[in-house]
Design an enzyme around this catalytic site. Structure first.
Site, PDB file in Angstrom:
ATOM      1  N   SER A   8     -77.507 -24.155 -16.429  1.00 53.12           N
ATOM      2  CA  SER A   8     -76.392 -24.733 -17.175  1.00 53.12           C
ATOM      3  C   SER A   8     -76.981 -25.712 -18.189  1.00 53.12           C
ATOM      4  CB  SER A   8     -75.471 -25.493 -16.203  1.00 53.12           C
ATOM      5  OG  SER A   8     -74.487 -26.208 -16.885  1.00 53.12           O
ATOM      6  N   LYS A  13     -72.123 -31.449 -14.589  1.00 55.70           N
ATOM      7  CA  LYS A  13     -71.824 -30.457 -13.550  1.00 55.70           C
ATOM      8  C   LYS A  13     -72.897 -30.529 -12.466  1.00 55.70           C
ATOM      9  CE  LYS A  13     -69.553 -26.876 -16.297  1.00 55.70           C
ATOM     10  NZ  LYS A  13     -69.574 -25.454 -16.663  1.00 55.70           N
ATOM     11  N   ASP A  66     -68.244 -21.683 -14.307  1.00 54.63           N
ATOM     12  CA  ASP A  66     -67.442 -21.729 -15.517  1.00 54.63           C
ATOM     13  C   ASP A  66     -66.091 -22.354 -15.185  1.00 54.63           C
ATOM     14  OD1 ASP A  66     -68.115 -20.729 -18.264  1.00 54.63           O
ATOM     15  OD2 ASP A  66     -65.978 -20.268 -18.111  1.00 54.63           O
ATOM     16  N   TRP A 140     -66.382 -37.504 -18.489  1.00 51.97           N
ATOM     17  CA  TRP A 140     -66.853 -36.478 -19.423  1.00 51.97           C
ATOM     18  C   TRP A 140     -65.781 -35.402 -19.601  1.00 51.97           C
ATOM     19  CZ3 TRP A 140     -68.041 -31.416 -17.491  1.00 51.97           C
ATOM     20  CH2 TRP A 140     -68.002 -31.298 -16.104  1.00 51.97           C
ATOM     21  N   GLY A 141     -65.978 -34.581 -20.644  1.00 50.77           N
ATOM     22  CA  GLY A 141     -65.048 -33.470 -20.891  1.00 50.77           C
ATOM     23  C   GLY A 141     -63.597 -33.933 -20.890  1.00 50.77           C
ATOM     24  N   ASP A 143     -61.980 -35.074 -18.381  1.00 50.28           N
ATOM     25  CA  ASP A 143     -61.711 -36.025 -17.286  1.00 50.28           C
ATOM     26  C   ASP A 143     -60.717 -37.132 -17.674  1.00 50.28           C
ATOM     27  OD1 ASP A 143     -63.150 -34.803 -15.321  1.00 50.28           O
ATOM     28  OD2 ASP A 143     -64.761 -36.284 -15.221  1.00 50.28           O
ATOM     29  N   ARG A 168     -63.968 -28.315  -8.868  1.00 47.52           N
ATOM     30  CA  ARG A 168     -65.375 -27.952  -8.628  1.00 47.52           C
ATOM     31  C   ARG A 168     -65.708 -28.107  -7.138  1.00 47.52           C
ATOM     32  NH1 ARG A 168     -66.992 -30.539 -12.376  1.00 47.52           N
ATOM     33  NH2 ARG A 168     -67.154 -28.729 -13.728  1.00 47.52           N
TER      34      ARG A 168
HETATM   35  P1  IMP Z   1     -67.420 -24.778 -19.318  1.00 45.11           P
HETATM   36  O1  IMP Z   1     -67.167 -23.665 -20.291  1.00 45.11           O
HETATM   37  O2  IMP Z   1     -67.456 -24.330 -17.911  1.00 45.11           O
HETATM   38  O3  IMP Z   1     -68.640 -25.602 -19.632  1.00 45.11           O
HETATM   39  O4  IMP Z   1     -66.212 -25.795 -19.379  1.00 45.11           O
HETATM   40  C1  IMP Z   1     -65.146 -25.705 -20.282  1.00 45.11           C
HETATM   41  C2  IMP Z   1     -64.797 -27.086 -20.800  1.00 45.11           C
HETATM   42  O5  IMP Z   1     -64.225 -27.844 -19.752  1.00 45.11           O
HETATM   43  C3  IMP Z   1     -65.990 -27.886 -21.345  1.00 45.11           C
HETATM   44  O6  IMP Z   1     -65.576 -28.559 -22.509  1.00 45.11           O
HETATM   45  C4  IMP Z   1     -66.286 -28.886 -20.255  1.00 45.11           C
HETATM   46  O7  IMP Z   1     -66.755 -30.106 -20.772  1.00 45.11           O
HETATM   47  C5  IMP Z   1     -64.932 -29.071 -19.608  1.00 45.11           C
HETATM   48  N1  IMP Z   1     -65.049 -29.330 -18.181  1.00 45.11           N
HETATM   49  C6  IMP Z   1     -65.555 -28.513 -17.226  1.00 45.11           C
HETATM   50  N2  IMP Z   1     -65.485 -29.089 -16.024  1.00 45.11           N
HETATM   51  C7  IMP Z   1     -64.925 -30.303 -16.221  1.00 45.11           C
HETATM   52  C8  IMP Z   1     -64.620 -31.375 -15.348  1.00 45.11           C
HETATM   53  O8  IMP Z   1     -64.839 -31.376 -14.131  1.00 45.11           O
HETATM   54  N3  IMP Z   1     -64.056 -32.446 -15.940  1.00 45.11           N
HETATM   55  C9  IMP Z   1     -63.787 -32.514 -17.258  1.00 45.11           C
HETATM   56  N4  IMP Z   1     -64.062 -31.564 -18.115  1.00 45.11           N
HETATM   57  C10 IMP Z   1     -64.649 -30.452 -17.599  1.00 45.11           C
END
Ligand code: IMP
Length: 182
Positions: A8, A13, A66, A140-141, A143, A168
């Protein structure tokens, strides 16, 4: 010797997955590598394809993940486009899209895949919740804008307690139970 590899580009993550797998005494190594991501398919298909790409790259047992944020009032958008949407309009763009919406309910979904070349297993985790009215807290993301059901705080505000409620944790725990048995 380590026999499991998580591929990754997300250190966030990795940190969360490590805190869960550690409890099950499952050792794994983080390989910071970008995998091919097919677009427009379901999260499960994307994760399965990622696992195949990961296995092809290192020829060792791999785990990949994912995720997708599914906003019910937007028919599941951004879903499998969550990463692209985060990079383009971000959390503030999502808040704008929902500014006139009464239904702010949403789900965060994780698909966690194990692939050792012979066995390919997917594990799903889902946490229901809602999108906060404004950016709430660090994290992050998505959250700072996702409030899980049963909490008044966003994943970001929950900090370490996010792990108790996260999508997760559910997917990784299902994997850990299966992996420990097999
Ligand atoms: P990915 O394609 O699995 O990397 O995730 C899709 C989107 O969701 C990305 O912008 C990540 O930053 C966001 N994301 C994935 N898991 C989380 C989380 O646990 N908290 C917040 N954002 C997440």
């Amino acid at each position: 010797m380590c026999s499991l590899y998580f591929l990754s580009t997300s250190t966030n993550k990795y940190i969360e997955i490590h805190s869960i797998l550690h409890k099950y005494k499952i050792d794994f190594k983080f390989l910071n590598m970008k995998l091919k991501e097919i677009q427009g398919e379901s999260l499960s298909q994307i994760a399965v394809e990622k696992s195949k790409d990961a296995f092809k790259l290192i020829s060792k047992p791999v785990i990949v993940e994912d995720d997708g944020l599914l906003i019910h009032g937007l028919n599941g958008f951004p879903g499998s486009y969550s990463s692209f949407v985060f990079k383009t309009i971000g959390s503030s763009g999502i808040l704008k899209l929902l500014s006139h919406s009464k239904d702010r309910s949403a789900s965060f979904v994780s698909v966690f895949v194990y692939n050792d070349g012979n066995n390919l297993r997917s594990f799903l985790g889902k946490t229901d919740g809602k999108i906060s009215p404004k950016v709430a807290g660090p994290g992050w993301g998505y959250d700072p804008i996702f409030i899980p059901t049963g909490s008044e705080l966003s994943f970001g505000q929950l900090k370490d307690n996010k792990i108790r409620l996260s999508h997760r944790t559910k997917a990784v725990t299902a994997f850990a139970k299966w992996y420990s048995r097999s």
